[in-house]
Design a protein around this motif. Structure first.
Motif, PDB file in Angstrom:
ATOM      1  N   ARG A 236       0.624  -1.229   0.149  1.00 28.61           N
ATOM      2  CA  ARG A 236      -0.279   0.015  -0.153  1.00 28.61           C
ATOM      3  C   ARG A 236       0.865   1.196  -0.022  1.00 28.61           C
ATOM      4  O   ARG A 236       1.699   1.397  -0.027  1.00 28.61           O
ATOM      5  N   ILE A 237       0.455   2.082  -0.682  1.00 31.17           N
ATOM      6  CA  ILE A 237       0.876   3.677  -0.513  1.00 31.17           C
ATOM      7  C   ILE A 237      -0.217   4.474   0.191  1.00 31.17           C
ATOM      8  O   ILE A 237      -1.966   4.230  -0.247  1.00 31.17           O
ATOM      9  N   VAL A 238       0.514   5.221   1.337  1.00 35.28           N
ATOM     10  CA  VAL A 238      -0.507   5.971   1.952  1.00 35.28           C
ATOM     11  C   VAL A 238       0.367   7.642   1.850  1.00 35.28           C
ATOM     12  O   VAL A 238       1.084   7.944   2.024  1.00 35.28           O
ATOM     13  N   ARG A 239      -0.744   8.760   1.724  1.00 39.09           N
ATOM     14  CA  ARG A 239      -0.692   9.417   0.981  1.00 39.09           C
ATOM     15  C   ARG A 239      -1.417  10.580   2.094  1.00 39.09           C
ATOM     16  O   ARG A 239      -3.186  11.161   2.291  1.00 39.09           O
ATOM     17  N   ASP A 240      -0.957  11.638   3.107  1.00 42.19           N
ATOM     18  CA  ASP A 240      -1.440  12.318   3.935  1.00 42.19           C
ATOM     19  C   ASP A 240      -3.019  11.639   4.863  1.00 42.19           C
ATOM     20  O   ASP A 240      -3.788  12.472   4.551  1.00 42.19           O
ATOM     21  N   GLY A 241      -2.364  10.317   4.972  1.00 49.55           N
ATOM     22  CA  GLY A 241      -3.304   9.915   5.656  1.00 49.55           C
ATOM     23  C   GLY A 241      -4.335   8.794   5.023  1.00 49.55           C
ATOM     24  O   GLY A 241      -5.401   7.962   5.321  1.00 49.55           O
ATOM     25  N   ALA A 242      -4.331   9.317   3.785  1.00 50.52           N
ATOM     26  CA  ALA A 242      -5.459   8.350   3.045  1.00 50.52           C
ATOM     27  C   ALA A 242      -4.366   7.229   1.988  1.00 50.52           C
ATOM     28  O   ALA A 242      -3.371   7.159   1.078  1.00 50.52           O
ATOM     29  N   VAL A 243      -5.412   6.349   1.945  1.00 50.99           N
ATOM     30  CA  VAL A 243      -4.604   5.286   0.612  1.00 50.99           C
ATOM     31  C   VAL A 243      -4.754   5.855  -0.501  1.00 50.99           C
ATOM     32  O   VAL A 243      -6.077   5.551  -1.353  1.00 50.99           O
ATOM     33  N   VAL A 244      -3.619   5.621  -1.230  1.00 48.56           N
ATOM     34  CA  VAL A 244      -3.949   6.107  -2.895  1.00 48.56           C
ATOM     35  C   VAL A 244      -2.926   5.072  -3.748  1.00 48.56           C
ATOM     36  O   VAL A 244      -3.769   5.155  -4.909  1.00 48.56           O
ATOM     37  N   TRP A 245      -2.531   3.817  -2.991  1.00 50.77           N
ATOM     38  CA  TRP A 245      -2.408   2.403  -4.027  1.00 50.77           C
ATOM     39  C   TRP A 245      -2.956   1.332  -2.912  1.00 50.77           C
ATOM     40  O   TRP A 245      -2.046   1.208  -1.706  1.00 50.77           O
ATOM     41  N   ASP A 246      -3.620   0.149  -2.980  1.00 54.64           N
ATOM     42  CA  ASP A 246      -3.476  -0.780  -2.371  1.00 54.64           C
ATOM     43  C   ASP A 246      -3.822  -2.406  -3.268  1.00 54.64           C
ATOM     44  O   ASP A 246      -4.968  -2.092  -3.687  1.00 54.64           O
ATOM     45  N   GLU A 247      -2.536  -2.779  -2.925  1.00 60.52           N
ATOM     46  CA  GLU A 247      -2.696  -4.157  -3.980  1.00 60.52           C
ATOM     47  C   GLU A 247      -2.388  -5.011  -3.923  1.00 60.52           C
ATOM     48  O   GLU A 247      -1.385  -5.581  -2.904  1.00 60.52           O
ATOM     49  N   GLU A 248      -2.817  -6.505  -3.526  1.00 57.26           N
ATOM     50  CA  GLU A 248      -2.657  -7.451  -3.245  1.00 57.26           C
ATOM     51  C   GLU A 248      -0.955  -8.280  -3.898  1.00 57.26           C
ATOM     52  O   GLU A 248      -1.300  -8.162  -4.998  1.00 57.26           O
ATOM     53  N   PHE A 249      -0.496  -9.025  -3.240  1.00 50.42           N
ATOM     54  CA  PHE A 249       0.157  -9.963  -4.121  1.00 50.42           C
ATOM     55  C   PHE A 249       0.628 -11.127  -3.421  1.00 50.42           C
ATOM     56  O   PHE A 249       0.144 -11.504  -1.875  1.00 50.42           O
ATOM     57  N   LEU A 250       1.716 -12.376  -4.229  1.00 48.67           N
ATOM     58  CA  LEU A 250       1.164 -13.900  -3.951  1.00 48.67           C
ATOM     59  C   LEU A 250       2.751 -13.810  -4.477  1.00 48.67           C
ATOM     60  O   LEU A 250       3.297 -13.637  -5.721  1.00 48.67           O
ATOM     61  N   SER A 251       3.340 -14.010  -3.240  1.00 44.62           N
ATOM     62  CA  SER A 251       4.345 -14.961  -3.844  1.00 44.62           C
ATOM     63  C   SER A 251       4.587 -15.405  -3.188  1.00 44.62           C
ATOM     64  O   SER A 251       3.986 -16.907  -2.740  1.00 44.62           O
ATOM     65  N   GLY A 252       6.054 -16.703  -2.960  1.00 46.72           N
ATOM     66  CA  GLY A 252       6.611 -17.691  -2.818  1.00 46.72           C
ATOM     67  C   GLY A 252       6.406 -18.403  -3.621  1.00 46.72           C
ATOM     68  O   GLY A 252       6.301 -17.851  -4.948  1.00 46.72           O
ATOM     69  N   GLU A 253       7.283 -19.651  -3.976  1.00 45.52           N
ATOM     70  CA  GLU A 253       7.623 -20.657  -4.879  1.00 45.52           C
ATOM     71  C   GLU A 253       6.514 -21.147  -5.711  1.00 45.52           C
ATOM     72  O   GLU A 253       6.394 -21.252  -6.906  1.00 45.52           O
ATOM     73  N   ALA A 254       5.535 -21.042  -4.963  1.00 46.90           N
ATOM     74  CA  ALA A 254       3.875 -21.514  -5.733  1.00 46.90           C
ATOM     75  C   ALA A 254       3.335 -20.436  -6.511  1.00 46.90           C
ATOM     76  O   ALA A 254       2.814 -20.887  -8.353  1.00 46.90           O
ATOM     77  N   HIS A 255       3.860 -19.394  -6.733  1.00 42.87           N
ATOM     78  CA  HIS A 255       3.556 -18.148  -7.836  1.00 42.87           C
ATOM     79  C   HIS A 255       5.423 -17.362  -8.564  1.00 42.87           C
ATOM     80  O   HIS A 255       4.904 -16.691  -9.283  1.00 42.87           O
ATOM     81  N   MET A 256       6.068 -18.358  -8.699  1.00 43.91           N
ATOM     82  CA  MET A 256       7.550 -18.070  -9.400  1.00 43.91           C
ATOM     83  C   MET A 256       8.076 -18.648 -10.459  1.00 43.91           C
ATOM     84  O   MET A 256       7.686 -19.765 -10.197  1.00 43.91           O
TER      85      MET A 256
END
Length: 332
Positions: A236-256
């Motif tokens: 996530r990116i927070v700017r002046d107290g508000a979330v301007v971007w929020d995204e799920e990420f998947l990692s670990g060998e199952a997603h590599m």
């Protein structure tokens, strides 16, 4: 089992095991660093978790208070920062391949030949997870810096005045130590913000090396043992107290597209990376990044990267640093 390096109220270095509720640390007796723990485990030929179990105490320290007062350190460091090499790979997740290809299309147009980024990503899909005992395909690799480029959790991520941009890359980081004979050991894993200049990289792929020479952050917790096959988290990116971007990420060998063992082989096959006593932090690549979503970051933005497997989130705020102007060299 997860560990945290921190400073006590008197400024003394300590290492603590994260409590079951995740909100407290149990200090380890006679222990000032994770490197010291790793060296002890290697010398005794026992698992790192064994040494931790022997040294952990019942004392309880308020973990949130440590974070609030910026007393949490990166989960691994060296007294001589130049002996801590920070490196990484990319194009190991679908998201990173797509982002790189978008930069290629913006520069060369929709009808351009397939980019080198997509080519190397396809190579990973086809040969990045070899059978046991076999060699896989070579991954991308880059040098980021030495220990001085790692800022602690909660500390500012400097945005150089010469940078075209600065943006997060939420990644898992492998942390390593070489024994006195030069044999590499994996200490564990941590969350990391690889933090790069994607605009500079997009201008010309040969500028990738320049775009990576930035600070980064790792932590706050060290995960000991095997990495889960799937790691789910959020960036996530927070700017002046508000979330301007929020995204799920998947990692670990199952997603590599590469196995961790394959990445490790191609890093440590070089004798210079097996120098006795050296430490290594190896970023495994990002699954998502705000730049690929056309987000333009600004000084003051706070990057928050979290995944339940790694406990507390990694937080850093981007801070513009003063322009140093022309750097000149004096002849001796």
């Amino acid at each position: 089992m997860r560990l945290v390096q921190y400073l006590s109220e008197s400024g003394q270095r300590r290492v603590g095991q994260v409590s079951a509720d995740g909100n407290h640390l149990h200090p380890l007796k006679d222990t000032q660093s994770v490197r010291e723990l790793a060296e002890a485990a290697i010398a005794r030929k026992v698992a790192l978790s064994t040494v931790v179990t022997e040294r952990v105490t019942t004392e309880s320290v308020d973990y949130d208070a440590l974070l609030q007062h910026n007393r949490v350190l990166a989960p691994l460091d060296h007294d001589e920062p130049a002996r801590f090499l920070i490196t990484g790979t990319g194009l190991t997740h679908t998201g990173s391949a797509n982002a790189r290809d978008k930069m290629h299309v913006l520069t060369h147009g929709e009808d351009a030949d397939e980019s080198d980024s997509l080519k190397i990503f396809r190579m990973g899909l086809e040969g990045g997870k070899p059978a046991a005992g076999q060699l896989g395909v070579q991954p991308e690799w880059f040098f980021k810096g030495v220990g001085t480029c790692v800022v602690p959790p909660g500390a500012p991520l400097p945005l150089p005045a010469f940078a075209k941009a600065g943006a997060e890359e939420a990644e898992i980081v492998g942390l390593y130590i070489n024994d006195p004979d030069g044999k590499p050991y994996r200490i564990g894993y941590a969350l990391g913000n690889e933090y790069s200049d994607h605009v500079t990289e997009g201008e010309n792929y040969l500028f990738l090396a320049h775009s990576k020479l930035r600070s980064c952050s790792i932590g706050p917790e060290l995960l000991i043992g095997e990495l889960p096959q799937e790691v789910r988290g959020r960036s996530r990116i927070v700017r002046d107290g508000a979330v301007v971007w929020d995204e799920e990420f998947l990692s670990g060998e199952a997603h590599m597209s590469h196995s961790i063992g394959n990445l490790e082989h191609y890093h440590f096959r070089y004798p210079m990376h097996r120098r006795p006593g050296d430490l290594h932090a190896y970023f495994f690549g990002a699954a998502v990044m705000s730049y690929a979503f056309a987000v333009k970051t600004e000084p003051g933005d706070e990057y928050i990267i979290e995944a339940p497997a790694f406990g507390k989130p990694l937080r850093n705020r981007m801070e513009l640093v003063e322009d140093e102007g022309l750097v000149s060299v004096t002849a001796l």
